[in-house]
Design an enzyme around this catalytic site. Structure first.
Site, PDB file in Angstrom:
ATOM      1  N   SER A 674       0.795  -1.179  -0.097  1.00 10.15           N
ATOM      2  CA  SER A 674      -0.045   0.027  -0.116  1.00 10.15           C
ATOM      3  C   SER A 674       0.763   1.315   0.113  1.00 10.15           C
ATOM      4  O   SER A 674       0.321   2.499  -0.066  1.00 10.15           O
ATOM      5  CB  SER A 674      -0.920  -0.121   1.235  1.00 10.15           C
ATOM      6  OG  SER A 674      -0.128   0.031   2.492  1.00 10.15           O
ATOM      7  N   LYS A 717      -5.882   3.754   8.976  1.00 12.08           N
ATOM      8  CA  LYS A 717      -5.164   4.747   8.236  1.00 12.08           C
ATOM      9  C   LYS A 717      -5.783   6.247   8.321  1.00 12.08           C
ATOM     10  O   LYS A 717      -4.774   7.234   8.409  1.00 12.08           O
ATOM     11  CB  LYS A 717      -4.855   4.359   6.844  1.00 12.08           C
ATOM     12  CG  LYS A 717      -4.251   2.981   6.721  1.00 12.08           C
ATOM     13  CD  LYS A 717      -3.870   2.355   5.443  1.00 12.08           C
ATOM     14  CE  LYS A 717      -3.185   1.110   5.220  1.00 12.08           C
ATOM     15  NZ  LYS A 717      -2.951   0.565   3.754  1.00 12.08           N
TER      16      LYS A 717
END
Length: 769
Positions: A674, A717
């Protein structure tokens, strides 16, 4: 000794056994020196020299620990066994004596001479030989320990030396005695020895027959006593003073409400007990078995909470947040109320440690009004822990599933199977496979415990399992469960949990009254961010407990002043803060971009730094990166190189420039795809000399075609970006559906920028591109 031929052969030292010529023997080989010797023999002519150790207890031997006379054998069969062991079958060829022995290539090797039998006076030998054969015929008439095949082989034998070898091989003698017979060179001496041994064996057989006859007489006596006791019981019955418990147990069985098959089984066992002496071991086994059938709940059940609002209130009182699990239990109650017969689902709560998986199961039981049973599966290796043991074994008992149902005294408890991802297996079976029947709604209505031997209905039980991750759960088992993921708490949720539950709990646990110690929000937030690093609240609870203990000391010393814990005085209770808060870029920088990462304790931010230096086109990746993250970096570089013209870069610049990609906190392992778009942004910024906006954080996987692929852990996140004050977050377009998992009050304060390709990332993140 009479000697004939000489051979050099591999040597196998044998412990506690002696090999004779003219016989066949099988034994296991496990020591390295013996395995090597067998291999050397198999690679040559399959002949070995086998000699016996003087001390059978020794594992490592030298030349002096072996007898010098042994037997040359032919390998007949080699069978592989577990743990690198083998089983070999050998045929004895002839006796041999060691001339020279040495150790080479990991095994003994010996030069041996054949030892020929020495014959003496022929008539005397024949007399001893005939006497020995006559004794052997007498032995064959008794119930001797010598097998019938061995007796037949000895009767047919015409060679005295061969007769001695076969007899010594089959007799139950100490290995020292067998070694003496093997070493004896004169046939007449060997016959004398074996003749004495055979006469002893004949006498032992006669004594055994005498003892057996005495035992049979005792058995007849016991049978007579049993008959008299039965007559006595009949007399007591006629007089009406029968003290037996049989009728009482029969009444309890019939009144228990067992299924027809189970009741029939219980009555059958009671009937068998009636024919046994109460002192018989089997009587006690059957009595314990019937007691288990009587103690188990077969129709007893608790009544579920009828009012949905009452159940929801209990869940809300016990736990803050966890909306998904509360919604699922509410659905279950609603359907149960409408159908009045729904088979219970199998719920699997998955999440990091400390988020309340075990405690939510307790609350579910309280909300439903059911009994609660907990079984920890961590480290369980034996299948019998689940299925139980057959009652024929000594100390047998049912498995822990049935044991838990007995403790609950109800057919519909909430049954928690804790840490299901920590199951393991060994030679005693696979508990995970045994759980398939327990957790399969199509099978658990007829679960069969080995001890009970009758089906037990588990379909009314609400099974709840917990796990820290799905990776450790076998796929067939996972397929039978409804997975509910419990993510880590946000900072706001932790603060609320601390105020509602943890502070009152720890205040009371340390003997403090309400008002004697207070925590303000600033102090709680400082404890969460500066002294704990976790997804749950377990360490937060410990820190609050530590503060309460310090306050308790003050009150115990006579200080009556109430304690108020604020951010400014927190270090006096807990010392210096252990964790620093994540920080955003202080300014727009060239070659540095803010990425978002998921960890087991929640989301975090990471700064990816790129330096472009004059060189030979080398790529250097540092910061303890995993393989997947390294591949993402190379994919980002390859995309930028292949599309360099689009960004005003000459292709030759990559040939003369070294690229160094670094992720700070080099001691912390990092991996995952990611960070792909973050790396690409920092690399392009370093080459174009245009800064990355400090107000932008990003997450997404990159492909060689510049596509941005979806990622996981978006909620964590986004919360990490929110903590450091970054308001603009670039995310893959396919992750838009995950935005609803983010708390609404935080989602409204963030600007999410969904993208499908890296060009959109660069336009939103790099100034002046």
């Amino acid at each position: 000794m009479a000697r004939n031929k000489t051979e050099i052969l591999p040597v196998v030292p044998l412990r506690g056994r002696v090999v004779f010529p003219d016989t066949t023997l099988s034994f296991d080989v496990g020591r390295i020196i013996s395995l090597t010797a067998v291999k050397n023999a198999a690679d040559a002519d399959s002949r070995l020299f086998i000699c016996t150790q003087k001390n059978a207890e020794l594992t490592e031997v030298t030349f002096d620990d072996l007898y010098s006379v042994g037997t040359v054998v032919q390998l007949k069969q080699i069978t592989r066994l577990p743990a690198n062991n083998i089983r070999i079958t050998v045929q004895g060829l002839y006796r041999a004596a060691v001339r020279v022995i040495d150790f080479r290539d990991g095994a003994f090797s010996a030069e041996v001479d054949e030892v020929k039998p020495v014959h003496g006076e022929e008539a005397l030998e024949e007399a001893y030989f005939r006497t020995a054969k006559n004794v052997m015929r007498d032995i064959s008439m008794t119930e001797s320990r010598i097998s019938k095949d061995a007796v037949a082989a000895l009767d047919k034998c015409g060679d005295p030396d061969e007769f001695v070898n076969i007899a010594a091989h089959n007799l139950n003698l100490k290995y020292e005695t067998k070694q003496q017979i093997l070493e004896c060179e004169r046939v007449i001496d060997r016959l004398r020895t074996i003749d004495k041994i055979l006469n002893d064996e004949l006498e032992i057989s006669r004594l055994e027959r005498k003892i057996n006859s005495m035992v049979r007489q005792n058995i007849d006596k016991n049978q007579r006593e049993y008959y008299l006791r039965e007559q006595l019981k009949a007399i007591h019955t006629e007089l009406g003073d029968d003290e037996e418990e049989k009728e009482e147990m029969e009444r309890r069985v019939k009144a228990k409400g067992m299924p027809e098959e189970v009741e029939k089984k219980a009555l059958k066992e009671l009937s068998r007990m009636d024919k046994m002496q109460t002192s018989s071991p089997e009587y006690n086994v059957l009595r314990t078995y019937v007691d288990w059938l009587l103690d188990l709940p077969w129709s007893e059940k608790t009544t579920d909470t009828e009012n949905l609002q009452d159940a929801v209130k209990i869940l809300n009182d016990d736990h803050y947040g966890l909306e998904k699990i509360k919604e699922r239990i509410t659905e279950y109650l609603a359907v149960l109320k409408l159908t009045d017969g729904l088979n219970a689902p199998i719920l699997c709560l998955v999440g990091p440690p400390g988020v309340g998986k075990t405690s939510i199961a307790t609350s579910i039981a309280r909300a439903l009004g059911r009994k609660f049973v907990r079984m920890s599966l961590g480290g369980v290796k034996d299948e019998s822990e689940i299925r139980g043991h057959r009652k024929t074994y000594i100390g047998a008992m049912p498995g822990r599933i049935i044991n838990g149902i007995k403790q609950a005294e109800s057919v519909n408890p909430v049954f928690l199977l804790d840490e299901i991802d920590k199951l393991s297996s060994d030679m005693r079976g696979d508990p995970a496979s045994a759980l398939l029947e327990v957790l399969d709604p199509a099978q658990n209505a007829t679960f069969r415990d080995r001890y009970l031997e009758v089906p037990y209905d588990l379909s009314k039980v609400l099974f709840i399992t917990t796990a820290n991750g799905l990776e450790g759960i076998p796929r067939p088992l996972l397929d039978r469960m409804e997975v509910i993921e419990l993510n880590g708490y946000t900072q706001e949720e932790k603060c609320e949990i601390a105020k509602r539950y943890l502070v009152p709990k720890k205040r009371a646990a340390n003997g403090l009254k309400e008002g004697q110690i207070e925590f303000d929000d600033g102090a709680l937030n400082a404890i969460i961010s500066g002294y704990t690093m976790e997804a749950g609240v377990r360490n937060l609870e410990r820190k609050i407990d530590a503060v309460c203990r310090k306050a308790a000391v003050k009150f115990a010393e006579g200080n009556d002043e109430n304690v108020t814990v604020v951010k400014e005085n927190l270090e006096t209770f807990l010392g210096a803060r252990r964790y620093e808060e994540d920080k955003s870029l202080g300014k727009d920088e060239i070659g540095a971009a803010t990425g978002l990462a998921w960890t087991a304790v929640g989301g975090t931010t990471l700064t990816i730094e790129v330096s472009a230096m004059q060189g030979k086109g080398d790529i250097l990746l540092t910061g303890k990166l995993g393989d997947v993250m390294k591949e993402s970096a190379r994919a980002a570089i390859s995309y930028i190189r292949s599309n360099s013209a689009s960004y005003g870069l000459e292709s030759k610049v990559f040939e003369n420039t070294d690229i160094h990609v670094h992720v700070p906190e080099g001691a912390t392992p990092k991996d995952g795809p990611s960070a792909g778009i973050t790396m690409a942004t920092a690399i392009l910024s370093a080459f174009t000399k245009k800064p990355v906006k400090k107000s932008v954080a990003m997450t997404g996987e990159i492909t060689l075609r510049g596509k941005v692929l979806p990622i996981g852990g978006l909620k964590e996140k986004a919360l990490a970006a929110y903590r450091i004050g970054v308001k603009n977050i670039i995310i893959p377009a396919e992750n838009k559906k995950d935005l609803e998992d983010i708390p609404e009050n935080i989602r409204e304060k963030l600007n999410f920028i969904p993208v499908t390709d890296v060009d959109a990332v660069f336009k939103n993140a790099i100034k002046g591109l």
